[in-house]
Design an enzyme around this catalytic site. Structure first.
Site, short mmCIF file in Angstrom:
data_model
loop_
_atom_site.label_atom_id
_atom_site.label_comp_id
_atom_site.label_asym_id
_atom_site.label_seq_id
_atom_site.Cartn_x
_atom_site.Cartn_y
_atom_site.Cartn_z
CG HIS A 1 -11.24 -24.66 -14.90
ND1 HIS A 1 -11.99 -24.29 -13.79
CD2 HIS A 1 -12.01 -24.35 -15.97
CE1 HIS A 1 -13.15 -23.79 -14.21
NE2 HIS A 1 -13.18 -23.82 -15.53
CD GLU B 1 -10.49 -23.40 -19.19
OE1 GLU B 1 -10.45 -22.25 -18.72
OE2 GLU B 1 -11.41 -23.80 -19.93
CG ASP C 1 -15.36 -23.93 -22.40
OD1 ASP C 1 -14.18 -24.25 -22.63
OD2 ASP C 1 -15.99 -23.16 -23.14
CG ASP D 1 -2.54 -29.27 -9.59
OD1 ASP D 1 -3.46 -29.22 -10.44
OD2 ASP D 1 -2.08 -30.36 -9.16
#
Ligand code: G3I
Ligand code: 9MR
Length: 579
Positions: free
Chosen positions: A501, A552, A182, A543
């Protein structure tokens, strides 16, 4: 009748177990092995006979024939393994391992500096997640991109309002790394990450003094690893309110961005509530940086500001010892709601200990020593973002603290190291990681890396080879000798993770993910609700970009693998085979 019911039942159990298992494979460090160290691959699934063959890669000539060990059931899944140990083979070059019934392994090297590509990549990984700089082609290659979030106009969220800085005040807090997949920046998680990079430098200064990672600062007089750590530290300093010394918990969007490149969305960014945890994290890291910079005679003005910031943050924490960050309570009281990562920690004794240790080591002022002394009776654990006591141990063991105290800390650390290496013998993959299924948590690969780091520290304190070999075993785990068969570092090895991610990796239109990032790793918690092909502790990994709970990337996971991989490279001539 009864008997056949039992037999059918047993069949169902067996086929369930089979379905739980990845297909047979030869798992090994996909980069290879050092000439002077132990060499081992692990064969999962059934084998035909006992022999294995080491083939020279180009000619396919057999250069060594060995015997697989007997079957070892794993404690962390229903897998059964056989080990192929070819330490007795002496030679360098490119090889593959052939195991009848299992086929050929990936091609690997036996060479000096064999893990250098991984070590360089994971340190460079931080450059790729810098938030406010354009990534230039000369440093970033195919992954060059415009700057992400400038963060020069961020808003005081109502939860963070003070008389001098009412809600809506616009401030500047640029720089720092994105936390993970993020685009937010969290002080708590920045603490352990920055500290671990500083600690790597502190333990191996001569090695890092000449190590270049091709970043914009590579030609200045400061070692690249310090430049990288300082890039984030400078941002952390902007998170402190100069008025009262308090530190905002995070700089964040209200909600997670979609899977787009950084800087595409122009949504407001907020400074949210100050927290005791954030203040203690800044106190610790700023003090550590000040001490190191002073020791290396670098950047005296920055060292000075760091020390002042640390003292101020400590003071604020003393006056506000129980200001926890609780996002649901915050959202009940203020708008807009904040739904990004919480990094909530309800237990701060370890943060107090760590900060006290760092500020004491930097200043030698007795008031900090008193606080750390009060915390000495608490149990210590492996470091993680919410368990940081061990980081204080690392620093106290590196500085001239009281001899009695140091002996006690050393004894504790060595007891942990002994337990790790003892468990390795029974481990189906011959690694320290996985001494208990509880090792497989969200971010389990950082457990492996942190265990490795602790073992390196144990080696530095004692010179005991066993610790260094144990550390290397966990690096081998990360690079492929594990139950999933993946190399968990993007861009490294023959079968690296490809779909982490990680928003830029997903959104940049390039097939290969951004290189040098460590995937979180197996996590049977599977909190993301994605479909996992296998669900046992050491195989619960997918994955797929969907999987933020197993795949992530994060700054606090990359940091201990930076430490571990570079430590092993720095100490490679000290490695010896372990019998
Ligand atoms: O504290 C309990 C412990 O008592 C218990 O034994 C254990 C059993 O699994 O769980 C522990 O809590 C876990 C906690 O991490 C502390 O380790 C939770 O189950 C687990 O869900 C929690 O995961 C954290 C996750 O955020 C969700 O909050 C990860 O550690 C943390 O690395 C991760 O961090 C996220 C940020 O929020 C946002 N940015 C990405 C980053 C990486 O995924
Ligand atoms: O991308 C987010 C990741 O960084 C976090 O670790 C994770 C848990 O907080 O959340 C991810 O965001 C997801 C959100 O929680 C739920 N909607 C889907 C988001 C992923 O695209």
């Amino acid at each position: 009748m009864k008997r056949s019911v039992v037999a059918v039942g047993a069949l169902i159990v067996v086929s369930r177990l089979m379905a739980q298992q990845p297909p047979p494979a030869i798992a090994l460090n996909q980069l290879g092995f050092y000439p002077e160290a132990s060499r081992m691959a692990v064969v999962t699934g059934p084998v035909k006979g006992e022999a294995f063959y080491l083939l020279e890669a180009a000619s396919k000539d057999t250069v060594y024939k060995g015997r697989l060990t007997r079957a070892t059931p794993s404690h962390n899944s229903s897998l059964v393994t056989h080990k192929a140990d070819f330490t007795d083979f002496k030679g360098k070059g490119n090889f593959v391992l052939y195991v009848p019934g299992s086929g050929n392994s990936y091609l690997f090297r036996i060479a000096d500096a064999v893990n250098r590509p991984l070590a360089l990549a994971v340190l460079k990984g931080y450059y790729f997640i810098r938030s406010n700089q354009p990534l230039m082609p000369e440093y970033a290659g195919a992954w060059s991109r415009p700057a992400g979030h400038p963060d020069t106009a961020v808003i005081i969220h109502p939860s963070a309002a003070s008389a001098a800085r009412p809600a809506g005040t616009v401030l500047s807090a640029p720089g720092g790394w994105y936390d993970a997949g993020d685009y937010n920046k969290y002080v708590v998680n920045s603490g352990i990450s920055t500290s671990t990079l500083l600690s790597a430098y502190e333990d191996f200064p001569a090695y890092f003094d000449t190590l270049k990672t091709n970043i914009p600062e590579s030609n200045n007089t400061i070692p690249d690893i310090l430049d990288e750590a300082l890039y984030n530290l400078r941002w952390m300093l902007t998170m402190q309110d100069p008025g009262d010394g308090g530190v905002y918990h995070k700089l964040t969007n209200a909600a997670f961005d979609g899977m787009v490149m950084p800087g595409v969305t122009k949504l407001p960014r907020y400074l949210v509530q100050k927290s005791t945890a954030a203040a203690l994290n800044l106190a610790a890291v700023a003090a550590q940086a000040a001490r190191l910079l002073k020791k290396q005679k670098l950047l005296p003005a920055l060292a000075d500001s760091c020390l002042k910031a640390a003292a101020k943050a400590w003071k604020w924490a003393e006056a506000n010892p129980a200001v926890y960050y609780r996002q649901s309570a915050l959202n009940a009281a203020f708008d807009p709601d904040i739904t990004t990562g919480e990094y909530g920690d309800g237990k701060l004794e370890d943060e107090w200990f760590w900060a006290a240790a760092e500020v004491y080591a930097a200043t030698k002022e007795p008031v900090y020593f008193k606080v750390l002394q009060q915390g000495l009776h608490h149990a210590v654990t492996l470091p993680s973002w919410n368990e940081v006591r061990m980081l204080g141990y690392y620093t106290l063991l590196n500085t001239k603290a009281e001899p009695d105290l140091q002996q006690a800390l050393k004894d504790t650390l060595i007891r942990m190291a002994d337990q790790y290496v003892a468990s390795r013998e029974q481990n189906a993959f011959g690694v320290v990681m996985g001494q208990a299924p509880a090792d497989f948590i969200w971010g389990s690969n950082a457990v492996a890396a942190n265990q490795g780091e602790l073992l390196v520290k144990a080696f530095l304190l004692t010179g005991n080879q066993n610790y260094l070999s144990g550390a290397l075993s966990n690096l081998d785990y990360i690079a492929g000798r594990n139950a999933t068969g993946y190399s968990f570092v993007t861009g490294i090895g023959s079968k690296p993770v490809m779909h982490p991610h990680h928003r830029p990796s997903q959104a940049d239109g390039i097939e290969a993910p951004v290189p040098g990032l460590l995937s979180g790793g197996p996590n049977p918690g599977r909190q993301d609700g994605c479909t996992y092909p296998y669900t046992e502790p050491e195989t619960a990994f997918v994955d797929n970009v969907c999987s933020y709970a197993s795949n992530e990337i994060a700054i606090n996971w990359n940091a201990p693998i930076v430490y571990l991989a570079h430590a092993i490279e720095a100490l490679q001539t000290k490695l010896k085979p372990i019998r």
